[in-house]
Structure formats: structure tokens, C-alpha cells
Scaffold this motif. Structure first.
Motif, mmCIF file in Angstrom:
data_model
loop_
_atom_site.group_PDB
_atom_site.id
_atom_site.type_symbol
_atom_site.label_atom_id
_atom_site.label_comp_id
_atom_site.label_asym_id
_atom_site.label_seq_id
_atom_site.Cartn_x
_atom_site.Cartn_y
_atom_site.Cartn_z
ATOM 1 N N ASN A 68 22.180 44.876 59.256
ATOM 2 C CA ASN A 68 22.218 44.452 57.848
ATOM 3 C C ASN A 68 22.409 42.949 57.667
ATOM 4 O OD1 ASN A 68 21.952 47.117 56.830
ATOM 5 N ND2 ASN A 68 24.120 47.487 57.295
ATOM 6 N N GLU A 69 22.373 42.195 58.752
ATOM 7 C CA GLU A 69 22.444 40.728 58.700
ATOM 8 C C GLU A 69 23.661 40.263 57.899
ATOM 9 O OE1 GLU A 69 18.702 39.581 57.067
ATOM 10 O OE2 GLU A 69 17.589 39.959 58.908
ATOM 11 N N THR A 70 24.868 40.576 58.389
ATOM 12 C CA THR A 70 26.088 40.257 57.653
ATOM 13 C C THR A 70 26.924 39.172 58.323
ATOM 14 O OG1 THR A 70 27.309 42.002 58.830
ATOM 15 C CG2 THR A 70 26.208 42.615 56.761
ATOM 16 N N THR A 71 26.605 38.807 59.572
ATOM 17 C CA THR A 71 27.500 37.940 60.339
ATOM 18 C C THR A 71 26.765 36.708 60.875
ATOM 19 O OG1 THR A 71 28.760 39.887 61.016
ATOM 20 C CG2 THR A 71 29.103 37.856 62.292
ATOM 21 N N ASN A 72 27.456 35.573 60.811
ATOM 22 C CA ASN A 72 27.009 34.312 61.423
ATOM 23 C C ASN A 72 25.606 33.906 60.960
ATOM 24 O OD1 ASN A 72 27.371 32.037 62.914
ATOM 25 N ND2 ASN A 72 27.206 33.017 64.927
ATOM 26 N N ILE A 73 25.392 33.948 59.655
ATOM 27 C CA ILE A 73 24.118 33.513 59.069
ATOM 28 C C ILE A 73 24.209 32.054 58.618
ATOM 29 C CG2 ILE A 73 22.416 33.924 57.263
ATOM 30 C CD1 ILE A 73 22.521 36.143 59.305
ATOM 31 N N GLU A 74 25.281 31.708 57.912
ATOM 32 C CA GLU A 74 25.407 30.375 57.338
ATOM 33 C C GLU A 74 25.412 29.287 58.413
ATOM 34 O OE1 GLU A 74 25.251 29.534 54.214
ATOM 35 O OE2 GLU A 74 25.038 31.617 53.575
ATOM 36 N N SER A 75 25.901 29.611 59.608
ATOM 37 C CA SER A 75 25.927 28.598 60.669
ATOM 38 C C SER A 75 24.533 28.240 61.162
ATOM 39 C CB SER A 75 26.771 29.099 61.847
ATOM 40 O OG SER A 75 26.118 30.174 62.510
ATOM 41 N N ARG A 76 23.561 29.066 60.848
ATOM 42 C CA ARG A 76 22.177 28.811 61.262
ATOM 43 C C ARG A 76 21.303 28.530 60.043
ATOM 44 N NH1 ARG A 76 25.095 28.793 64.951
ATOM 45 N NH2 ARG A 76 24.704 29.484 67.101
ATOM 46 N N ASP A 77 21.850 27.817 59.072
ATOM 47 C CA ASP A 77 21.078 27.344 57.923
ATOM 48 C C ASP A 77 20.307 26.103 58.354
ATOM 49 O OD1 ASP A 77 20.029 26.406 55.574
ATOM 50 O OD2 ASP A 77 21.957 26.161 54.532
ATOM 51 N N PHE A 78 18.998 26.239 58.513
ATOM 52 C CA PHE A 78 18.175 25.123 58.973
ATOM 53 C C PHE A 78 17.660 24.261 57.823
ATOM 54 C CE2 PHE A 78 17.450 28.074 62.704
ATOM 55 C CZ PHE A 78 18.413 27.433 63.470
ATOM 56 N N GLY A 79 18.114 24.558 56.607
ATOM 57 C CA GLY A 79 17.854 23.682 55.480
ATOM 58 C C GLY A 79 16.550 23.961 54.762
ATOM 59 N N ALA A 80 16.312 23.119 53.721
ATOM 60 C CA ALA A 80 15.053 23.159 52.979
ATOM 61 C C ALA A 80 14.052 22.287 53.737
ATOM 62 C CB ALA A 80 15.257 22.648 51.557
ATOM 63 N N VAL A 81 13.140 22.931 54.442
ATOM 64 C CA VAL A 81 12.266 22.219 55.373
ATOM 65 C C VAL A 81 10.799 22.371 54.995
ATOM 66 C CG1 VAL A 81 13.835 22.316 57.339
ATOM 67 C CG2 VAL A 81 12.319 24.250 56.886
ATOM 68 N N LYS A 82 10.000 21.441 55.525
ATOM 69 C CA LYS A 82 8.545 21.509 55.428
ATOM 70 C C LYS A 82 7.973 21.331 56.828
ATOM 71 C CE LYS A 82 8.101 19.421 50.799
ATOM 72 N NZ LYS A 82 7.470 18.307 50.032
ATOM 73 N N GLY A 83 6.780 21.909 57.041
ATOM 74 C CA GLY A 83 6.178 21.787 58.361
ATOM 75 C C GLY A 83 4.771 22.347 58.406
ATOM 76 N N THR A 84 4.306 22.617 59.609
ATOM 77 C CA THR A 84 2.936 23.069 59.866
ATOM 78 C C THR A 84 2.969 24.372 60.651
ATOM 79 O OG1 THR A 84 2.188 20.770 59.964
ATOM 80 C CG2 THR A 84 0.709 22.430 60.886
ATOM 81 N N ASP A 85 2.139 25.330 60.233
ATOM 82 C CA ASP A 85 2.045 26.620 60.918
ATOM 83 C C ASP A 85 1.565 26.408 62.353
ATOM 84 O OD1 ASP A 85 1.499 29.254 61.729
ATOM 85 O OD2 ASP A 85 0.876 29.846 59.721
ATOM 86 N N ILE A 86 2.260 27.038 63.315
ATOM 87 C CA ILE A 86 1.858 26.942 64.723
ATOM 88 C C ILE A 86 0.411 27.418 64.901
ATOM 89 C CG2 ILE A 86 2.302 27.826 67.053
ATOM 90 C CD1 ILE A 86 4.385 25.837 66.168
ATOM 91 N N LYS A 87 -0.007 28.389 64.115
ATOM 92 C CA LYS A 87 -1.387 28.884 64.206
ATOM 93 C C LYS A 87 -2.382 27.765 63.923
ATOM 94 C CE LYS A 87 -3.119 31.071 60.747
ATOM 95 N NZ LYS A 87 -3.412 32.060 59.691
#
Length: 497
Positions: free
Chosen positions: A98-117
Motif C-alpha cells: 500500500n506504499e505507506t513507508t519511506n516515500i517522502e525521503s525519495r521525493d525527487f522533486g518537480a522535474v523535467k526530462g526526456t523519455d529514454i525511449k
């Protein structure tokens, strides 16, 4: 300990051991390795099934990604992975469905990028059954299957190479970029999402010995500098040859230039092939190593271009010159010349980045007579590799392969350009002679070999390189320390006297 001053001279002096401790501290401070820096470009390469033959390659900067490829992310929504769990929670539910633990520590932010495909498509993409490796400048590498890149489950989302974050801006100010982030549909790529969307061979565990301690956050590779496609395609080999022109008629003493082009088993032109030319009747005509045919006497001759076991032939007819007494038809009765063939010279070249090349086009009519005053429209198949102007002047931009074309109406001619990186200039070495016996320092580069496609990815190992400048600095400081010690002894002797 030996004092620097005599008894009763006030403040306690520094001693030789204290100077040595200070000297060692300075050396250790200078030898501290620099922090890992963000990357600003990525090298794309596609290998054949042997794991060494390069099928295609290019280098692309984050600026080129933003300008030429679709941008993923709106710069507002945050994306999360999930960190490892410990203690009782881990023991009862290691996958945290249910994704309840240790989520906030892996907040990678509001990001932009390019699809690997989209990046993979720059080097002809992937096919089912193939895999891709994401490599970081610190040596970390992660592998993923075709479906993860081209047909991801919504719970996983697109695999995005991020180069901008709202808190920092573009790389290199975005300190952990370029970074791989999974754009899950609910913005959280958790442990159970990893379990359901990736094959077990691609899962990430917190440490090697904690095989059952999953962490989807470990798949977010930072400092990405290389993306490698391991293809199942066989290495290309010469499969067919085409000769132009395909049929020739000329008079005795006339000449005609033949050109040959080689193609692999996939129908792709192979540049820089050396052909062996031959005439089966050198009484009628001869052909030299560059494909220039000279007519000697009337008759028929077969011209062959060969490389190894692959060859191609065309026929040529040589006629005697028309006698002077034979009336020559008025030009008004001759058929109108029609532009039929365009040859580009040179047909293929290899250039360094930023180099230039002038290409020329020659037009021929339906009888392979050269036509003059013809204008051509010049184009290139990949403007990021290089550009060409309307006079045929080509400029190389980045590493890769591109086709150039000269057209006029329905006729066209093609050539190829391969752009490679120039060999780096050798950096002169500076030696500092120590005043005391030199100390030998051995440095071990952080070399990382790329495994073949069939090999199971090795456990993650990161080695910190020792900069060469630290060794030179150590020698210089060692010399300074020696001089300080000598000065100290001289001053002490004067004091004793």
C-alpha cells in the motif's frame, strides 16, 4: 622532545612532532576527492549481438534534448520512489503493497526530462528481447528490458532522464542530474510497483546481502552519462554491391567513371569499403583501381567491382568513332537530354567533430552524358549530426552517421558521412623533484567494463578514483615539510650557542 627556545624564554615552542602532524593534516585535506558532479550530456550507443560491434552511436546534450525531443514533466508535479524499510514493518510486509513507508525521503522533486525511449531512437531504437543499460559517471549501472522502455505499465510510467528540477534549474545546477526517474501514474513508483512491472533480474535490493529488502529508490540512477542498447542483431557484413552507371555505351578512347556502393544484410550502406575493379576483356577496355574505365577498341566488356566474396557486374559497349564523312544528325533531331543520374563525390567520408567537407554533384542524362549548369538541392538525413548548405558544403556537429542527398526533380544521388571524436591531445606531465626520498603512490583508476549482453549484471560497486593532482601535491608538501624541519634544526642550534 627538543624545545625551539631555551628555558625561560616564555611561550612553549612548537616541537618537530607537532610540525609533522600539521604537515600530515594538510596533505590529507588536499587529497580529499572532489564531490561527484552533475552530467550535461549522454553518450548513446547500440551494440550488435557480439557486444562490441557498434551499430550506431551519438552524443546528445540536455539542450539538444529539450530543443529536439518531447519534454516530459510539467515542472510542478513531484515524482517519488520508495526507500528501504527496516524493523518490524519490514519483517511483516517487505514489499509494502500500500506504499505507506519511506516515500517522502525519495521525493525527487518537480522535474523535467526526456523519455529514454526517445533517446534510444537516436541510435535506431530497441527490439523485443533486447535490453538497455543506464550507466552513471560514478560507475553505477542498471539494466532494463524492452517493455520497461517501450511499453511500460502505467504503475511504472515512462522512464525519464531528468535534466531540470524546480528547486535548482538545469544541470549542472541540478546537482544529481541527469537522473533517471519513473513517471508512475500516481506519481509514486513503490516497491510493489517494481515487483509487478519489472522482471526479478531488474529489481533493486538495498544491499547485496539483504536480498529480500527491496528499494525502488535504488533504480533512480543519478549522474547518468551513458545509455547502452545491447541488440540481438548480428554484426553487419557486406551482403550486396551496386554499381553506377548500370549500362554504358561509349566511343573508342572515351572514358567513364564507375562507382560502387556496398550494403549490409539489413540494406544499410556500409561506408569506406575498398573495391577491386576488373575488366573481363582488357583489349576492349581497362579499368583502374578507382573505377575509371578507358575504352580501347570496339566490342563488349563486363566490368566487375568486388570485395571478398561479394561482387557485382555491369556491361559496357565500346563503338568506333563516327567517320568524318558520315553526316551527323542535326541537334534538333536528337532526343532531349533528361536528367537521370546524379553522382556525389566523394561518396563517403569520415570527419572529426567541427570539421568540414565540400561535396560535389555530377549530373548525367539518360545516355550517361554529363549535363552542365544543373542546380541541386542539398539535404542531410540528420541535422543534429551535421548540416549542409545549398552549395554542398558540409559541417560536422556531433558524433554519428548521416546521409547526404543532392536532388533535382525526380533524380537524386546520395553519400554518407561518419562523424567521430578527435583523439585528445596528450597532456604534458610535470615532475617535482622531492628534497627527501620520494614516496611511491599507486593509483587505481575506477575502470568499469561493459558486460556482454548474455552476462548477468554484476553487483553494484563504486570505486573512488585518486586524482593525479593529489599525488603531485603530496610530493610538493613533503618537500616543504623537509625544508621546515631543516630550518628548525638550524635555529635550535643557534639558540643553544
Amino acid at each position: 622532545m627538543i624545545p625551539v627556545r631555551g628555558k625561560g624564554m616564555g611561550r612553549a615552542p612548537l616541537t618537530i612532532p607537532m610540525l609533522l602532524i600539521l604537515f600530515i593534516g594538510i596533505v590529507l585535506l588536499l587529497s580529499t576527492p572532489p564531490a561527484q558532479a552533475a552530467t550535461t550530456e549522454v553518450y548513446m550507443v547500440k551494440y550488435a549481438s557480439d557486444g562490441t560491434t557498434v551499430l550506431n552511436e551519438t552524443t546528445v546534450t540536455y539542450g539538444q534534448m529539450e530543443e529536439n525531443l518531447p519534454v516530459q514533466g510539467d515542472g510542478v508535479a513531484h515524482y517519488f520512489h520508495q526507500g528501504p524499510m527496516f524493523g518490524e514493518k519490514f519483517e511483516s510486509d517487505p514489499w509494502d503493497v500500500n506504499e505507506t513507508t519511506n516515500i517522502e525521503s525519495r521525493d525527487f522533486g518537480a522535474v523535467k526530462g526526456t523519455d529514454i525511449k526517445d533517446l534510444c531512437e537516436l541510435v535506431d531504437g530497441m527490439s523485443p528481447g533486447e535490453r538497455v543499460m543506464i550507466h552513471a559517471s560514478d560507475g553505477l549501472r542498471k539494466y532494463f528490458g524492452y517493455a520497461n522502455v517501450y511499453d511500460p505499465d502505467p504503475r511504472q510510467g515512462q522512464m525519464v532522464l531528468t535534466w531540470w528540477r524546480a528547486d535548482d534549474g538545469y544541470v549542472p545546477d541540478y546537482p544529481t542530474g541527469m537522473r533517471l526517474v519513473f513517471f508512475a501514474d500516481d506519481h509514486v513508483f513503490g516497491h510493489w510497483d517494481m515487483h509487478e512491472c519489472l522482471s526479478p533480474e531488474y529489481w533493486y535490493n538495498y544491499t547485496d546481502h539483504d536480498v529480500g529488502r527491496p528499494s525502488s529508490g535504488g533504480l533512480s540512477v543519478k549522474y547518468v552519462d551513458e545509455i547502452v542498447i545491447y541488440s540481438t542483431m548480428d554484426p553487419p557484413k557486406l551482403s550486396s554491391i551496386e554499381i553506377s552507371p548500370v549500362e554504358v555505351t561509349l566511343n573508342v578512347s572515351g572514358t567513364r567513371q564507375f562507382t560502387a556502393t556496398g550494403y549490409d544484410q539489413y540494406g544499410t550502406e556500409i561506408p569506406n569499403i575498398i573495391f577491386v575493379w576488373a575488366s573481363d576483356n582488357e583489349t576492349v577496355g581497362k579499368i583502374n583501381d578507382s573505377g575509371l574505365f578507358t575504352a580501347l577498341s570496339a566490342g563488349n566488356v563486363t566490368i566487375m567491382a568486388e570485395n571478398g566474396t561479394v561482387n557485382k557486374t555491369v556491361d559496357a559497349t565500346v563503338k568506333n568513332s563516327v567517320p568524318a564523312s558520315t553526316p551527323i544528325p542535326s541537334p534538333t533531331h536528337l532526343p532531349e537530354p533528361v536528367l537521370t543520374i546524379i553522382n556525389i563525390l566523394p561518396s563517403s567520408v569520415t570527419l572529426n567533430v567541427s570539421s568540414t567537407q565540400q561535396f560535389n554533384a555530377i549530373a548525367y542524362d539518360q545516355h550517361y552524358n554529363e549535363m552542365f549548369g544543373v542546380t541541386f538541392n542539398w539535404t542531410t538525413s540528420n541535422t543534429s549530426i551535421g548540416t549542409i548548405n545549398n552549395t554542398g558544403f558540409f559541417r560536422a556537429n556531433v558524433v554519428g552517421t548521416t546521409m547526404i542527398k543532392a536532388t533535382n526533380g525526380n533524380a537524386d544521388g546520395t553519400g554518407s558521412v561518419r562523424v567521430s571524436s578527435p583523439a585528445p591531445a596528450e597532456t604534458p606531465k610535470v615532475k617535482v623533484a622531492p628534497s627527501s626520498p620520494p614516496t611511491t603512490v599507486t593509483t587505481t583508476p575506477n575502470a568499469t567494463s561493459i558486460p556482454s549482453p548474455s552476462a548477468t549484471p554484476a553487483s553494484v560497486q563504486t570505486a573512488t578514483p585518486v586524482p593525479a593532482s593529489s599525488v603531485q601535491g603530496f610530493e610538493a608538501l613533503f618537500a616543504i615539510g623537509g625544508l621546515l624541519a631543516i630550518a628548525y634544526v638550524i635555529k635550535w642550534r643557534k639558540t643553544i650557542k
